[in-house]
Motif scaffolding. Structure first.
Motif, short mmCIF file in Angstrom:
data_model
loop_
_atom_site.label_atom_id
_atom_site.label_comp_id
_atom_site.label_asym_id
_atom_site.label_seq_id
_atom_site.Cartn_x
_atom_site.Cartn_y
_atom_site.Cartn_z
N MET A 266 111.58 67.76 109.37
CA MET A 266 111.02 67.16 110.59
C MET A 266 110.27 65.87 110.26
O MET A 266 110.41 64.86 110.97
N ILE A 267 109.50 65.88 109.20
CA ILE A 267 108.74 64.69 108.79
C ILE A 267 109.71 63.57 108.40
O ILE A 267 109.54 62.42 108.80
N ARG A 268 110.74 63.93 107.64
CA ARG A 268 111.72 62.95 107.19
C ARG A 268 112.43 62.28 108.38
O ARG A 268 112.78 61.11 108.34
N HIS A 269 112.64 63.02 109.47
CA HIS A 269 113.31 62.48 110.65
C HIS A 269 112.35 61.83 111.65
O HIS A 269 112.76 61.45 112.74
N GLY A 270 111.06 61.72 111.28
CA GLY A 270 110.11 61.01 112.11
C GLY A 270 109.57 61.77 113.30
O GLY A 270 108.92 61.20 114.17
N VAL A 271 109.83 63.07 113.38
CA VAL A 271 109.37 63.86 114.51
C VAL A 271 107.85 63.82 114.64
O VAL A 271 107.32 63.86 115.75
N LEU A 272 107.14 63.69 113.53
CA LEU A 272 105.69 63.71 113.57
C LEU A 272 105.05 62.32 113.48
O LEU A 272 103.82 62.22 113.35
N ASP A 273 105.86 61.28 113.59
CA ASP A 273 105.30 59.91 113.58
C ASP A 273 104.31 59.77 114.72
O ASP A 273 104.60 60.11 115.87
N GLY A 274 103.11 59.29 114.41
CA GLY A 274 102.08 59.08 115.42
C GLY A 274 101.28 60.33 115.79
O GLY A 274 100.38 60.26 116.60
N VAL A 275 101.60 61.44 115.18
CA VAL A 275 100.87 62.68 115.47
C VAL A 275 99.62 62.72 114.61
O VAL A 275 99.66 62.47 113.42
N GLY A 276 98.47 63.02 115.25
CA GLY A 276 97.19 63.03 114.55
C GLY A 276 96.86 64.35 113.88
O GLY A 276 96.14 64.38 112.90
N ALA A 277 97.35 65.45 114.41
CA ALA A 277 97.04 66.76 113.84
C ALA A 277 98.13 67.75 114.23
O ALA A 277 98.78 67.61 115.27
N VAL A 278 98.34 68.72 113.35
CA VAL A 278 99.31 69.78 113.61
C VAL A 278 98.62 71.11 113.36
O VAL A 278 97.92 71.28 112.37
N PHE A 279 98.80 72.03 114.27
CA PHE A 279 98.27 73.38 114.10
C PHE A 279 99.44 74.31 113.86
O PHE A 279 100.36 74.40 114.67
N GLY A 280 99.41 74.99 112.74
CA GLY A 280 100.45 75.95 112.42
C GLY A 280 99.91 77.35 112.57
O GLY A 280 98.70 77.58 112.50
N ALA A 281 100.78 78.28 112.80
CA ALA A 281 100.35 79.67 112.96
C ALA A 281 101.33 80.59 112.25
O ALA A 281 102.48 80.23 112.03
N HIS A 282 100.84 81.72 111.89
CA HIS A 282 101.65 82.75 111.26
C HIS A 282 101.46 84.01 112.08
O HIS A 282 100.34 84.35 112.44
N VAL A 283 102.52 84.69 112.39
CA VAL A 283 102.39 85.91 113.17
C VAL A 283 101.83 87.02 112.29
O VAL A 283 102.03 87.04 111.08
N ASN A 284 101.09 87.92 112.92
CA ASN A 284 100.55 89.07 112.21
C ASN A 284 100.57 90.26 113.17
O ASN A 284 99.79 90.31 114.12
N PRO A 285 101.47 91.22 112.94
CA PRO A 285 101.59 92.35 113.85
C PRO A 285 100.36 93.25 113.88
O PRO A 285 100.25 94.10 114.76
N ASP A 286 99.42 93.06 112.97
CA ASP A 286 98.21 93.88 112.95
C ASP A 286 97.18 93.41 113.99
O ASP A 286 96.22 94.13 114.26
#
Length: 185
Positions: free
Chosen positions: A7-27
């Protein structure tokens, strides 16, 4: 492997200031965000190993060096590194193993890849040393050679600003003490 680098290589995040990632947790209950201050993921190091042997007819295995057999031995012993140590828990996962071309020929080249996870940088370094020792030992015993790529892992920490934003979510924050995202259960 994830898609972030592509995604970064294809410029999808160009101009983006922050990214929040999440991981699922069934607990965690649905609608809950789990947080942990400081280290929240295990240290991880990806690995790729290519084993080079000598091909021969399967009826005369003594004339070759079976790369697939050596790779299987390595994978088995590497899996044995999974466990609890003084520095925490470590997990070695081999996710791929490929080798051979036909059923009656000793395999000339095999490849396996995976990831090492550990609860501390020191433990990860210890497991990395043991990993390389196993690969060298099996290579010597079976007469194969190996190309090893073992990428150094890093600790992941929760940024204090992100924690402050999460705390503003009413009734949606659960403080978890386990290392989230690495499925150490």
């Amino acid at each position: 492997d994830g898609g972030a680098e592509e995604m970064i290589r294809h410029g999808v995040l160009d101009g983006v200031g922050a990214v929040f990632g999440a991981h699922v947790n069934p607990d965690l209950p649905a609608g809950t965000v789990g947080i942990r201050y400081g280290q929240f993921y295990a240290c991880a190091a990806k690995y790729d190993v290519t084993v080079h042997g000598k091909s021969c007819h399967g009826a005369e295995p003594e004339k070759g060096n079976d790369a697939l057999y050596a790779a299987c031995l390595m994978c088995s012993l590497l899996h044995g590194l999974t466990g609890n140590y003084d520095g925490g828990k470590a997990v070695v996962t081999t996710g791929t193993l490929h080798g051979g071309t036909v059923r009656n020929v000793v395999c000339e080249t095999a490849h396996f890849s995976g990831i090492i996870r550990a609860e501390s940088a020191e433990l990860l370094q210890n497991i990395r040393r043991r990993f390389l020792l196993i690969v060298r030992q099996i290579s010597a015993e079976t007469g194969v050679t190996c190309d090893v790529s073992l990428v150094k892992g890093e600790l992941q920490h929760l940024h204090i600003g992100i924690a402050a934003v999460l705390h503003q979510l009413p009734d949606a924050v659960s403080h978890k003490t386990q290392i989230l995202g690495d499925h150490f259960h």
